[in-house]
Design a protein around this motif. Structure first.
Motif, PDB file in Angstrom:
ATOM      1  N   CYS A  40     115.942  96.756  93.956  1.00 23.68           N
ATOM      2  CA  CYS A  40     115.857  98.207  94.135  1.00 23.68           C
ATOM      3  C   CYS A  40     117.256  98.782  93.926  1.00 23.68           C
ATOM      4  O   CYS A  40     118.210  98.349  94.570  1.00 23.68           O
ATOM      5  N   CYS A  51     118.214 100.093  98.048  1.00 29.30           N
ATOM      6  CA  CYS A  51     118.405  99.396  99.319  1.00 29.30           C
ATOM      7  C   CYS A  51     118.799  97.935  99.103  1.00 29.30           C
ATOM      8  O   CYS A  51     119.201  97.256 100.030  1.00 29.30           O
ATOM      9  N   PHE A  55     111.612  94.018  94.410  1.00 29.71           N
ATOM     10  CA  PHE A  55     110.243  94.495  94.261  1.00 29.71           C
ATOM     11  C   PHE A  55     109.663  94.173  92.885  1.00 29.71           C
ATOM     12  O   PHE A  55     110.392  94.202  91.885  1.00 29.71           O
ATOM     13  N   CYS A  73     112.568 101.246  95.021  1.00 30.64           N
ATOM     14  CA  CYS A  73     111.352 100.964  95.776  1.00 30.64           C
ATOM     15  C   CYS A  73     110.773 102.285  96.269  1.00 30.64           C
ATOM     16  O   CYS A  73     111.414 103.336  96.183  1.00 30.64           O
ATOM     17  N   CYS A  76     112.970 104.202  98.917  1.00 32.63           N
ATOM     18  CA  CYS A  76     114.192 104.803  98.375  1.00 32.63           C
ATOM     19  C   CYS A  76     113.849 105.950  97.431  1.00 32.63           C
ATOM     20  O   CYS A  76     114.520 106.976  97.411  1.00 32.63           O
TER      21      CYS A  76
END
Ligand code: ZN
Ligand code: ZN
Length: 115
Positions: A40, A51, A55, A73, A76
């Motif tokens: 991410c 973060c 993912f 993600c 975020c």
């Protein structure tokens, strides 16, 4: 050192494309790795916008120009304050660290650090 293997101090886990992992989206379970293609923020440790969790393609969304078109993600992307809980290391990786010769030095250090 390349990005095949590193250590994320923030999340206390091994990262890099050499590390097999599970998508950090709750309940997803997709098999990915902890390389830059899945992080991410699209930069090491999440860079400026992410973060730093990992993912699958279904759980990353491309942000607009304002955030450098970074893949983010869901949390975020929507600017939620708290990141997801990271998924634990996959058994395959734990096994690799416990047995592979490349981790012998690390195992010795762990052993030496024990009280
Ligand atoms: Zn994120
Ligand atoms: Zn996913």
């Amino acid at each position: 050192m390349g990005w095949s293997l590193g250590y994320d101090e923030n999340w206390s886990r091994d990262v890099g494309y050499g590390v097999p992992a599970t998508c950090d989206h709750p309940g997803c379970g997709a098999s990915i790795d902890r390389g830059l293609s899945f992080v991410c923020g699209g930069a090491p440790f999440g860079g400026e916008h992410g973060c730093g969790l990992y993912f699958c393609g279904a759980h990353r969304h491309i942000a607009a120009d304002r955030r450098d078109n970074a893949p983010l993600c869901t949390r975020c992307y929507w600017g939620k304050p708290n990141p997801y809980n990271p998924t634990p290391d996959v058994p395959e990786w734990i096994e690799h660290k416990a047995t592979d010769p490349s981790w012998a030095e690390w195992r010795a250090e762990q052993e030496a650090a024990k009280p």
